[in-house]
Design a protein around this motif. Structure first.
Motif, PDB file in Angstrom:
ATOM      1  N   UNK A  53       0.886  -1.167   0.000  1.00  0.00           N
ATOM      2  CA  UNK A  53       0.000   0.000   0.000  1.00  0.00           C
ATOM      3  C   UNK A  53       0.914   1.203   0.000  1.00  0.00           C
ATOM      4  N   UNK A  54       1.069   1.817  -1.138  1.00  0.00           N
ATOM      5  CA  UNK A  54       1.984   2.933  -1.308  1.00  0.00           C
ATOM      6  C   UNK A  54       2.390   2.991  -2.761  1.00  0.00           C
ATOM      7  N   UNK A  55       3.671   3.061  -3.008  1.00  0.00           N
ATOM      8  CA  UNK A  55       4.103   3.127  -4.384  1.00  0.00           C
ATOM      9  C   UNK A  55       5.604   3.148  -4.540  1.00  0.00           C
ATOM     10  N   UNK A  56       6.013   3.327  -5.777  1.00  0.00           N
ATOM     11  CA  UNK A  56       7.425   3.476  -6.121  1.00  0.00           C
ATOM     12  C   UNK A  56       7.546   4.590  -7.148  1.00  0.00           C
ATOM     13  N   UNK A  57       8.714   5.205  -7.191  1.00  0.00           N
ATOM     14  CA  UNK A  57       9.010   6.194  -8.217  1.00  0.00           C
ATOM     15  C   UNK A  57      10.465   6.017  -8.620  1.00  0.00           C
ATOM     16  N   UNK A  58      10.667   5.670  -9.880  1.00  0.00           N
ATOM     17  CA  UNK A  58      12.008   5.485 -10.428  1.00  0.00           C
ATOM     18  C   UNK A  58      12.379   6.727 -11.235  1.00  0.00           C
ATOM     19  N   UNK A  59      13.463   7.355 -10.865  1.00  0.00           N
ATOM     20  CA  UNK A  59      13.923   8.586 -11.491  1.00  0.00           C
ATOM     21  C   UNK A  59      15.222   8.274 -12.216  1.00  0.00           C
ATOM     22  N   UNK A  60      15.237   8.462 -13.538  1.00  0.00           N
ATOM     23  CA  UNK A  60      16.423   8.165 -14.335  1.00  0.00           C
ATOM     24  C   UNK A  60      17.257   9.434 -14.472  1.00  0.00           C
ATOM     25  N   UNK A  61      18.548   9.300 -14.242  1.00  0.00           N
ATOM     26  CA  UNK A  61      19.474  10.440 -14.317  1.00  0.00           C
ATOM     27  C   UNK A  61      20.447  10.210 -15.473  1.00  0.00           C
ATOM     28  N   UNK A  62      21.728  10.072 -15.173  1.00  0.00           N
ATOM     29  CA  UNK A  62      22.736   9.857 -16.215  1.00  0.00           C
ATOM     30  C   UNK A  62      22.406   8.597 -16.998  1.00  0.00           C
ATOM     31  N   UNK A  63      22.575   8.671 -18.313  1.00  0.00           N
ATOM     32  CA  UNK A  63      22.338   7.493 -19.149  1.00  0.00           C
ATOM     33  C   UNK A  63      23.354   7.516 -20.277  1.00  0.00           C
ATOM     34  N   UNK A  64      24.167   6.471 -20.329  1.00  0.00           N
ATOM     35  CA  UNK A  64      25.188   6.351 -21.356  1.00  0.00           C
ATOM     36  C   UNK A  64      24.990   5.039 -22.099  1.00  0.00           C
ATOM     37  N   UNK A  65      25.099   5.107 -23.422  1.00  0.00           N
ATOM     38  CA  UNK A  65      24.905   3.934 -24.261  1.00  0.00           C
ATOM     39  C   UNK A  65      26.143   3.742 -25.139  1.00  0.00           C
TER      40      UNK A  65
END
Length: 178
Positions: free
Chosen positions: A69-81
């Motif tokens: 009962x609640x949630x999650x939040x995924x925050x994407x920052x640096x991204x290198x490919x």
């Protein structure tokens, strides 16, 4: 409608970035078909407390997230490919925030610094994960830190009444009627 286009490094990188974001939205909104779409069939996932195929991962993670009962939040920052033709190594840094009940549970209320280290491949006309390592760099307890909203206003939900789903359906309905 999917429009065929010529691949370029820019296009490949954008598609790979979208894979990472689809995964995060799917987990946060409990849209497990969206999560599944980030992986190729038979993909392997390595998470804290889990190692196995994407189907096994979904069977493992879905009841855990639905029970919360609640949630999650995924925050994407640096991204290198790093691109290697039809293969790529994607490294996305991020923050994963988890909240739930009981409010005093450190297992339900924590924030982690994560890196998604993904082996991605381009197959069947799309980029997707064939193996993922969800690397947890650090974790801290958020017990006693969450406070209620200061007033009325939109709230995130994990069902069909979430503002995102309502908006998507409104636009799709309008487009279908035209």
């Amino acid at each position: 409608m999917v429009v065929a286009r010529e691949r370029s490094q820019w296009w490949d990188r954008q598609q790979i970035h979208d894979v990472v974001l689809r995964y995060c939205r799917g987990i946060d909104r409990l849209d497990f078909e969206l999560v599944r779409s980030a992986y190729h069939p038979g993909a392997i996932d390595h998470h804290t407390g889990f190692d196995g195929t994407v189907e096994e991962y979904l069977a493992w993670v879905e009841p855990r997230l639905r029970a919360r009962r609640g949630g999650t939040m995924h925050i994407v920052a640096n991204h290198l490919v790093d691109l290697y033709g039809d293969e790529a190594v994607s490294e996305a840094y991020g923050i994963s925030v988890h909240w739930g009940e009981p409010a005093d549970s450190v297992r339900a209320n924590f924030t982690s610094g994560v890196r998604f280290v993904d082996h991605m491949t381009y197959r069947d006309g799309r980029w997707a994960i064939c193996e993922r390592w969800a690397v947890r760099e650090w974790t801290r307890s958020e017990v006693g830190r969450f406070v209620p909203k200061e007033g009325e206003g939109p709230s995130g939900r994990r069902d069909e009444l979430d503002p995102l789903i309502v908006l998507q359906r409104r636009i799709a309905s309008r487009r279908a009627g035209s």
